[in-house]
Design a protein around this motif. Structure first.
Motif, PDB file in Angstrom:
ATOM      1  N   UNK A  83      33.721  24.224  32.021  1.00 33.82           N
ATOM      2  CA  UNK A  83      32.546  24.157  31.945  1.00 33.82           C
ATOM      3  C   UNK A  83      32.519  24.466  33.703  1.00 33.82           C
ATOM      4  N   UNK A  84      33.101  25.079  34.283  1.00 33.42           N
ATOM      5  CA  UNK A  84      33.275  26.293  35.617  1.00 33.42           C
ATOM      6  C   UNK A  84      34.364  24.352  36.559  1.00 33.42           C
ATOM      7  N   UNK A  85      35.097  24.133  35.727  1.00 32.82           N
ATOM      8  CA  UNK A  85      35.919  23.938  37.280  1.00 32.82           C
ATOM      9  C   UNK A  85      37.538  23.679  36.841  1.00 32.82           C
ATOM     10  N   UNK A  86      37.648  23.614  38.444  1.00 31.26           N
ATOM     11  CA  UNK A  86      39.235  24.222  38.505  1.00 31.26           C
ATOM     12  C   UNK A  86      40.098  24.009  37.489  1.00 31.26           C
ATOM     13  N   UNK A  87      40.676  24.486  36.664  1.00 32.56           N
ATOM     14  CA  UNK A  87      41.834  23.744  35.314  1.00 32.56           C
ATOM     15  C   UNK A  87      43.012  23.630  36.057  1.00 32.56           C
ATOM     16  N   UNK A  88      43.275  22.224  35.123  1.00 33.99           N
ATOM     17  CA  UNK A  88      44.352  21.978  35.779  1.00 33.99           C
ATOM     18  C   UNK A  88      45.862  22.455  34.774  1.00 33.99           C
ATOM     19  N   UNK A  89      46.655  23.194  36.031  1.00 33.75           N
ATOM     20  CA  UNK A  89      48.138  24.246  35.645  1.00 33.75           C
ATOM     21  C   UNK A  89      48.704  24.034  35.280  1.00 33.75           C
ATOM     22  N   UNK A  90      49.955  24.618  34.482  1.00 33.15           N
ATOM     23  CA  UNK A  90      51.232  23.995  34.193  1.00 33.15           C
ATOM     24  C   UNK A  90      51.943  24.540  34.884  1.00 33.15           C
ATOM     25  N   UNK A  91      53.292  24.672  35.422  1.00 35.30           N
ATOM     26  CA  UNK A  91      53.900  25.554  36.404  1.00 35.30           C
ATOM     27  C   UNK A  91      53.626  26.873  35.561  1.00 35.30           C
ATOM     28  N   UNK A  92      53.718  26.988  34.034  1.00 36.57           N
ATOM     29  CA  UNK A  92      54.670  28.219  33.719  1.00 36.57           C
ATOM     30  C   UNK A  92      53.124  28.880  32.992  1.00 36.57           C
ATOM     31  N   UNK A  93      52.172  28.484  34.087  1.00 37.48           N
ATOM     32  CA  UNK A  93      51.083  29.104  33.272  1.00 37.48           C
ATOM     33  C   UNK A  93      50.497  30.601  33.558  1.00 37.48           C
ATOM     34  N   UNK A  94      49.904  31.475  33.437  1.00 38.33           N
ATOM     35  CA  UNK A  94      49.509  32.775  32.962  1.00 38.33           C
ATOM     36  C   UNK A  94      49.213  33.188  34.623  1.00 38.33           C
ATOM     37  N   UNK A  95      47.937  31.960  34.818  1.00 37.97           N
ATOM     38  CA  UNK A  95      47.647  32.280  35.761  1.00 37.97           C
ATOM     39  C   UNK A  95      48.672  31.954  37.483  1.00 37.97           C
ATOM     40  N   UNK A  96      48.993  30.708  36.759  1.00 32.13           N
ATOM     41  CA  UNK A  96      50.263  30.444  37.802  1.00 32.13           C
ATOM     42  C   UNK A  96      50.952  31.125  38.638  1.00 32.13           C
ATOM     43  N   UNK A  97      52.015  31.742  37.263  1.00 33.93           N
ATOM     44  CA  UNK A  97      52.719  32.516  37.688  1.00 33.93           C
ATOM     45  C   UNK A  97      52.657  34.247  38.004  1.00 33.93           C
ATOM     46  N   UNK A  98      51.373  34.514  38.086  1.00 32.76           N
ATOM     47  CA  UNK A  98      50.682  35.963  38.929  1.00 32.76           C
ATOM     48  C   UNK A  98      50.915  35.133  39.791  1.00 32.76           C
ATOM     49  N   UNK A  99      49.871  34.751  40.218  1.00 35.69           N
ATOM     50  CA  UNK A  99      50.149  33.819  41.613  1.00 35.69           C
ATOM     51  C   UNK A  99      51.476  34.005  42.392  1.00 35.69           C
ATOM     52  N   UNK A 100      51.967  33.025  41.743  1.00 38.00           N
ATOM     53  CA  UNK A 100      53.772  32.785  42.037  1.00 38.00           C
ATOM     54  C   UNK A 100      54.536  33.774  42.434  1.00 38.00           C
TER      55      UNK A 100
END
Lengths: 103, 615
Positions: free
Chosen positions: A82-99
């Motif tokens: 729905x275009x809302x910012x997704x809740x992320x867990x620490x091991x989500x790919x996006x989080x990992x890429x950014x971290x």
């Protein structure tokens, strides 16, 4: 033109006031607001909006981020269907890429 | 009370008692009565060895010298303090490299030396003692006066026994000083003057009447128990006495009036019965907002005060035309398309905008603000309808790279940072600014984030690092609405134009060419004492004029859309520090360039917040 919805701690202002102002600004079509982690600016020593406050305003008023940035968020898999910012867990790919940058 | 003082006083009492008993005991009361140096004479009379007599004599001398030191200390610091307070020439408070008040030490010392040459030692001593006694008397009187005039004042220290103690001490002192003045030396100083001292007590008002608290107060104020007896506070202003019907608990907290013109420095804290509120909000307590209903000449306005211009008096029955017209215009603008405002923009001066926005309510401001769109961009587009961007502000107290990066990632994961990732650096050094700029540029490049970075250093610092090749997206500067205010910021329009040209040359934009970021608000003109008595709102409106002048139009869409971002700090920080009115500057959707920009300064109260129309 944007607004820093903020207050210093010696004024008689609290989160309710900043909420009211944020919603009014959103309704008035303000271009941007300023946000800091946890709504507490540890350098300038004053209270501003938190990132969550921005998300709240966007959701409540049906507003979206800047178009280029929105498509970047999509690309980074940070938005849900729905275009809302997704809740992320620490091991989500996006989080990992950014971290990875912080390491 | 400090233990040292208690111990010293106790020791003094013991020694005095010993002296009282032993000296007459050893030498006989006749000898001691006429002696100028009782302990030494008593020792001599008792037939002590001469060396012991000499030793005691010198010990006494040392004690005398020690008291001279304390006298020197006291007179110099007193002179210093009186000079600082403006009662004595300024030069007397000048200190040397080691912070000693040199002139305050030397000048009274020289005076004392010259006086000592007169040879009238006894008279001088009597005069000194008399002066000290008078000062003690005045202290006692002041204490009694203070306790009666301001019974509720918070006090760090309470005299045991209260005014009774000081009253007794006062009587004793007076008796003593009368007796002293009967000596031949001080006969010149008439003792009747001392007796005239009670006249000082005359201004003391009778204790304020006890009344019942009316309770209430404003929203958010604590309430006391209804009907609780309170001490009615009184104050004298402009020759009349005003009293407060509420107790301290119920009275709203001290606030500054929202009107920038009316209260620089005035703590508008007291509610005065007999004055009726006219202008200000129910929570501000400013003198300007009251009109007298109990003056001897019937209803009239508050006497004009240089810093409190008289507010215009609106009629209660029908709103004046001035209020209707702008609101109608606002509605019309809200109903029409946005060109209704944009087309008007060039014809509006900051003063017109400020005045109009003052007459508008929050809803008016929102309605008009929605219609005044300004679209800008460098690598992301801001100001489009239906969008709310955010500046990610990853400030860190020590500009630590890891700390800043953590905050940046936190914001990005929350979908923030599309307007700008902007850091307020802890220091304004070029090296620090440059390393932060490179850090942000690295993050933005690594993830190809369509946003811009900014380190909010002074424009001259940014210019310097730009010359060194730092990756500057947006040039930042706080701007003021007056030339004096900008001088306070250390900027001129030339600086801004130069920095903008430099940033444009770097060509770091993809979707637009707006490369400046101005910050307004914060009552900076007031802080710099460069507001020329002008209200905060026109001053704020003028900031955008300054911004527009600094960054002329680069886009073809609006007549002028100079800066990619500009923001107003919503609560004034500097203004309240400098005891100015604590207003909050808010604005929405403003073209930093167009004259039609304005903010609305609203009170920092719980209820009112306002947004602003702009083009």
């Amino acid at each position: 033109m944007g607004v820093d919805v903020c207050y210093t701690n010696h004024t008689d202002v609290d989160g309710d006031d900043t909420d009211v102002l944020t919603l009014l600004l959103g309704a008035a079509g303000c271009s941007f607001v300023i946000a800091v982690p946890g709504s507490d600016d540890v350098m300038l020593h004053y209270q501003s909006l938190s990132f969550q406050d921005v998300l709240t305003a966007r959701q409540v008023l049906g507003l979206r981020p800047a178009p280029e940035f929105e498509s970047w968020l999509e690309r980074m898999d940070l938005l849900d269907d729905r275009g809302r910012v997704r809740e992320l867990s620490a091991d989500a790919p996006a989080a990992r890429a950014l971290l990875a940058a912080a390491r | 009370m400090p233990r040292g003082i208690l111990a010293a006083m106790g020791l003094l009492v013991v020694l005095a008692l010993l002296m009282l008993v032993f000296t007459p005991g050893a030498a006989g009361s006749d000898l001691v009565q006429s002696s100028g140096n009782p302990p030494v004479d008593a020792l001599a009379a008792a037939g002590t060895a001469e060396w012991l007599t000499t030793l005691v004599n010198y010990a006494g001398l040392v004690g005398l010298v020690a008291s001279f030191f304390s006298i020197i200390y006291a007179y110099s610091r007193q002179t210093f303090a009186l000079s600082r307070a403006g009662y004595l020439p300024r030069a007397l408070s000048v200190t040397n490299r080691r912070k000693a008040p040199v002139l305050a030490l030397l000048v009274p010392g020289a005076l004392g030396f010259v006086l000592s040459l007169t040879g009238q030692g006894a008279m001088l001593l009597n005069m000194a003692v008399f002066g000290a006694t008078v000062s003690y008397v005045l202290m006692m009187v002041s204490h009694i006066v203070l306790r009666r005039r301001e019974p509720d004042l918070p006090r760090p220290y309470r005299t045991p026994g209260g005014t009774a103690t000081t009253g007794v001490a006062l009587v004793l002192r007076r008796r003593r000083s009368s007796r002293r003045s009967s000596s031949t030396a001080t006969r010149a100083v008439d003792a009747r003057r001392v007796r005239g001292l009670p006249r000082l007590l005359r201004p003391v008002q009778p204790p304020p009447p006890r009344r019942r608290c009316t309770g209430g107060g404003v929203r958010g104020a604590r309430r006391c128990q209804p009907g609780r007896a309170v001490t009615v506070r009184r104050t004298t202003l402009a020759g009349r006495t005003w009293s407060s019907p509420r107790c301290r608990t119920c009275s709203p907290r001290r606030r500054r009036c929202a009107r920038a013109t009316c209260s620089p420095g005035a703590p508008p804290s007291r509610r005065r019965s007999g004055w009726r509120r006219r202008r200000c909000s129910p929570t501000s307590r400013c003198r300007c907002s009251w009109t007298s209903t109990s003056s001897p000449r019937g209803r009239r306005r508050h006497p004009a005060h240089p810093r409190h211009p008289r507010p215009r008096r609106p009629s209660r029955r029908s709103p004046p035309d001035g209020r209707r017209v702008p609101r109608l215009a606002a509605r019309r603008a809200a109903e029409g398309d946005e060109t209704a405002i944009s087309g008007l923009a060039k014809g509006l001066t900051p003063e017109m905008v400020a005045a109009t926005s003052k007459l508008m309510r929050n809803a008016d401001l929102v309605a008009v603000g929605r219609r005044a769109r300004v679209v800008t961009g460098l690598r992301s587009t801001l100001g489009l309808p239906g969008r709310l961007a955010s500046r990610l502000q990853p400030n860190h107290p020590t500009d630590d790279a890891v700390g800043v990066t953590a905050s940046v990632l936190d914001g990005l994961l929350h979908g923030c940072g599309d307007a700008v990732i902007g850091i307020n650096p802890a220091t304004d050094s070029p090296a620090q600014t440059r390393s932060l700029l490179e850090l942000l540029a690295a993050v933005i490049e690594r993830y190809e984030i369509p946003t811009q970075s900014c380190v909010l250093a002074h424009v001259t610092t940014t210019l310097r690092v730009m010359e060194q090749g730092a990756p500057v997206d947006l040039v930042f500067q706080s701007v003021a609405g007056t030339e004096g205010g900008n001088r306070g910021f250390g900027v001129t329009l030339d600086h801004l134009a130069e920095a903008r040209a430099g940033a444009l040359e770097l060509g770091r934009g993809t979707v637009g060419r707006n490369v400046t970021y101005f910050e307004t608000g914060q009552g900076s003109a007031l802080s710099a004492d460069a507001h020329y008595g002008v209200d905060g709102r026109p001053s704020t409106s003028r900031r955008w004029s300054a911004a527009r002048t600094a960054s002329p139009a680069t886009s073809s869409r609006c007549s002028s859309t100079p800066s990619s971002a500009s923001s107003a700090r919503s609560t004034s920080t500097t203004a309240s520090r400098s005891s100015g009115p604590a207003w909050r500057t808010t604005s929405a959707a403003s073209c930093s360039a167009c004259r039609w920009a304005s903010t609305s300064a609203t009170r920092t109260t719980r209820t009112s917040t306002a947004t602003t129309p702009t083009s």
